[in-house]
Enzyme design. Structure first.
Site, short mmCIF file in Angstrom:
data_model
loop_
_atom_site.label_atom_id
_atom_site.label_comp_id
_atom_site.label_asym_id
_atom_site.label_seq_id
_atom_site.Cartn_x
_atom_site.Cartn_y
_atom_site.Cartn_z
N GLY A 1 0.82 -1.20 0.00
CA GLY A 1 0.00 0.00 0.00
C GLY A 1 0.84 1.25 0.00
N SER A 2 0.25 2.35 -0.47
CA SER A 2 0.95 3.62 -0.45
C SER A 2 -0.08 4.73 -0.36
CB SER A 2 1.81 3.80 -1.71
OG SER A 2 1.00 3.75 -2.88
N GLY A 3 0.36 5.87 0.17
CA GLY A 3 -0.54 7.01 0.33
C GLY A 3 0.25 8.27 0.53
N MET A 61 1.25 9.69 3.18
CA MET A 61 2.26 9.70 4.25
C MET A 61 3.44 8.79 3.97
SD MET A 61 0.20 9.86 7.84
CE MET A 61 -0.81 11.27 8.29
N GLY A 62 3.24 7.76 3.14
CA GLY A 62 4.35 6.85 2.90
C GLY A 62 3.92 5.56 2.25
N VAL A 94 3.75 1.16 2.59
CA VAL A 94 3.65 0.05 3.54
C VAL A 94 4.09 -1.23 2.85
CG1 VAL A 94 2.17 -1.22 5.12
CG2 VAL A 94 1.73 1.21 4.68
N LYS A 135 5.81 0.53 7.74
CA LYS A 135 5.47 1.75 7.04
C LYS A 135 6.68 2.67 7.02
CE LYS A 135 1.87 5.14 6.36
NZ LYS A 135 0.44 5.40 6.57
N ASP A 138 -5.76 13.10 12.01
CA ASP A 138 -6.06 12.71 10.63
C ASP A 138 -7.08 11.57 10.61
OD1 ASP A 138 -5.87 12.97 7.89
OD2 ASP A 138 -4.16 11.63 7.70
#
Length: 508
Positions: A26-28, A30-31, A33, A49, A149
């Site tokens: 996963g990615s978003g 913030m960073g 995973v 993460k 958040d």
């Protein structure tokens, strides 16, 4: 999270001489995973993460270490906050933290929700937030934590054999670290998610728990309607600043006219969306109080095998066949066992056939207190590195401390396999109580019910254990089961507390 290809060989080196990266999951904003194996603990899966923010100096490293330590401490207090195990900074200066690996769905992928599921998930989110807002103690001082958040993407919903659906809040403390890391920069970079930010967060003010309550209100609105309370023309900061500070939220009834909400729930969500923090619920307890009074059965999403599991165990009779109960009452305490508070499993030969039983020795006064306890059981199996079964029985009474009765069974032992065979073949197993006072006789027999699903699992595990290769690493499997057992205990207690309240309510 969507599965991604394996990472390149250059990134498969051990992290902190312990974690073997496997693949990006996963990615978003913030960073990123990664799924990894914890080599130190026999290769159990963990999630790591890596934050996009680079730690440039010692002050930033100290800030990250402090937030990571507080988040890790918090995750030990609540089952509704993702458990953090470790943290560090990579050779390239990227901070990372290590979390439990969970197979579940993001709340954003489940929206909109039916009302019973909404109540279940909202209540668990609130329990996690309440724990954070109450704070953790470090060096004798209590530090409240604000998430900063809260949004559906930071809520994970995991299937759970005890609660049905287990909610986990992600990324506690990370938004604050990123904000601190940006202090003094001229980039104007904003950390948070605009549709969920409180007015005071957009104004850069000091935040308290009421900011999270505002974000929770936005999220609860979306959980029920599938839409946000505002629909600005653009997604830019200015448009959202105007919406949060000056525009009233849409009415839930206008967004979804078919939705029939209890008025007190509608009023609660609107109160959470108040522009001024002083006009909102002042703490999570106020929100929980409303959720608790909604006329929805708690944990209505529990699997049928658990939700419909009867609680006849509070009756005075054992519920066992008469011949089995009489056999138990005639037993004598084994001469090779000490006279002390212990529990152990033993196979009994009765006129009804072989029965797996738990033998307990307790003071007579405690046996009397435990006689009306709710009984509950769970079984956990580890196939590798060594086949090992954990058989857990809980005696629960709201008036006294729960009694936990764990038994670890090495499934390469033929005697233990016969015990498990008996558990799989019988609907109930006896709990045989012996008094610590002379003449150390059997004074009480209770039983615990094994539902059909568990019995089928026991049969499958029994077959598996006989086909697995021989191993001499029983202690490692036992350690892994102990970790799972410790993580399960709070969920079991929450489930039993709910059941206990239901029994009391039915008697009023």
């Amino acid at each position: 999270m969507n599965q991604s290809p394996l990472v390149s060989p250059s990134s498969r080196d051990l992290i902190a001489n312990r974690y073997q990266l496997k693949q990006l999951i996963g990615s978003g904003g913030m960073g990123e995973v990664f799924l990894a194996d914890d080599i130190l603990l026999g290769g159990i899966p963990v999630a790591i993460k890596f934050l996009l923010r680079t730690v440039a100096n010692s002050k930033m490293q100290e800030d990250f270490a402090r937030e990571a330590l507080m988040s890790a401490g918090l995750s030990q207090k609540s089952i509704h906050i993702v458990r953090a195990y470790d943290y560090g900074v990579s050779e390239k200066g990227k901070p990372f933290y290590v979390m439990e690996y969970l197979c579940g769905k993001s709340l954003k992928d489940l929206i909109p929700l039916q009302l019973p599921m909404f109540v279940t998930i909202s209540r668990q989110i609130c329990l996690g937030l309440q724990c954070a807002h109450q704070g953790i103690k470090i060096d004798g001082k209590v530090h409240p934590l604000v998430h900063r958040d809260i949004k559906p993407a930071n809520i994970l919903v995991v299937p759970d054999p005890i609660l049905g659906q287990l909610v986990k809040i992600l990324d506690f403390g990370i938004a604050k670290f990123l904000n601190n890391a940006s202090t003094g920069s001229t980039s104007g970079e904003f950390h948070g998610t605009l549709p969920y930010c409180s007015p005071e967060q957009l104004d850069g003010e000091k935040l308290d728990s009421r900011s999270d309550i505002y974000s929770l209100g936005v999220m609860m609105f979306e959980m029920l309607t599938g839409k946000k309370p505002w629909q600005p023309e653009t997604d830019y900061f200015g448009a959202w600043y105007k919406a949060h500070n000056f525009e009233p939220p849409q009415a839930i009834a206008n967004v979804n006219p078919a939705l029939r909400l209890p008025q007190k729930l509608n009023d609660l969500i609107m109160a959470c969306l108040a522009k001024k923090a002083s006009d909102r619920p002042q703490n999570i307890a106020e929100i929980l109080q409303v959720l608790e009074t909604l006329e929805q059965p708690k944990y209505s999403s529990l699997p049928p095998t658990i939700a419909s599991k009867p609680i006849p165990n509070i009756s005075l009779s054992s519920g066992l066949p008469l011949a089995v109960e009489q056999t138990c009452l005639q037993l004598a305490w084994p001469q090779d066992k000490p006279i002390q508070e212990i529990v152990f499993p033993l196979l009994l030969d009765t006129p009804q056939g072989s029965v797996a039983a738990l033998w307990l020795m307790l003071p007579q006064q405690e046996i009397k207190k435990r006689a009306l306890s709710i009984r509950y059981n769970q079984f956990i199996f580890a196939t590798s590195p060594h086949p090992m079964l954990l058989w857990v029985t809980v005696l629960y009474n709201r008036e006294i401390t729960p009694k936990w009765l764990p038994c670890y069974l090495d499934m390469q032992n033929s005697k233990n396999r016969r015990l498990v065979q008996a558990l799989a073949e019988n609907e109930r197993y006896p709990l045989i109580f012996f008094s610590m006072e002379a003449p150390y006789s059997c004074t009480k027999v209770l039983s615990s019910c094994i539902d059909p699903t568990q019995r089928r699992m026991l049969k499958n595990w029994l077959d598996q254990s006989q086909n697995l290769p021989r191993s001499n690493q029983s202690q490692l499997s036992k350690q892994l089961l102990k970790q799972q057992y410790q993580q399960m205990q709070p969920r079991i207690l929450e489930h039993l507390e709910s059941k206990s309240k239901a029994v009391v309510s039915s008697l009023i």
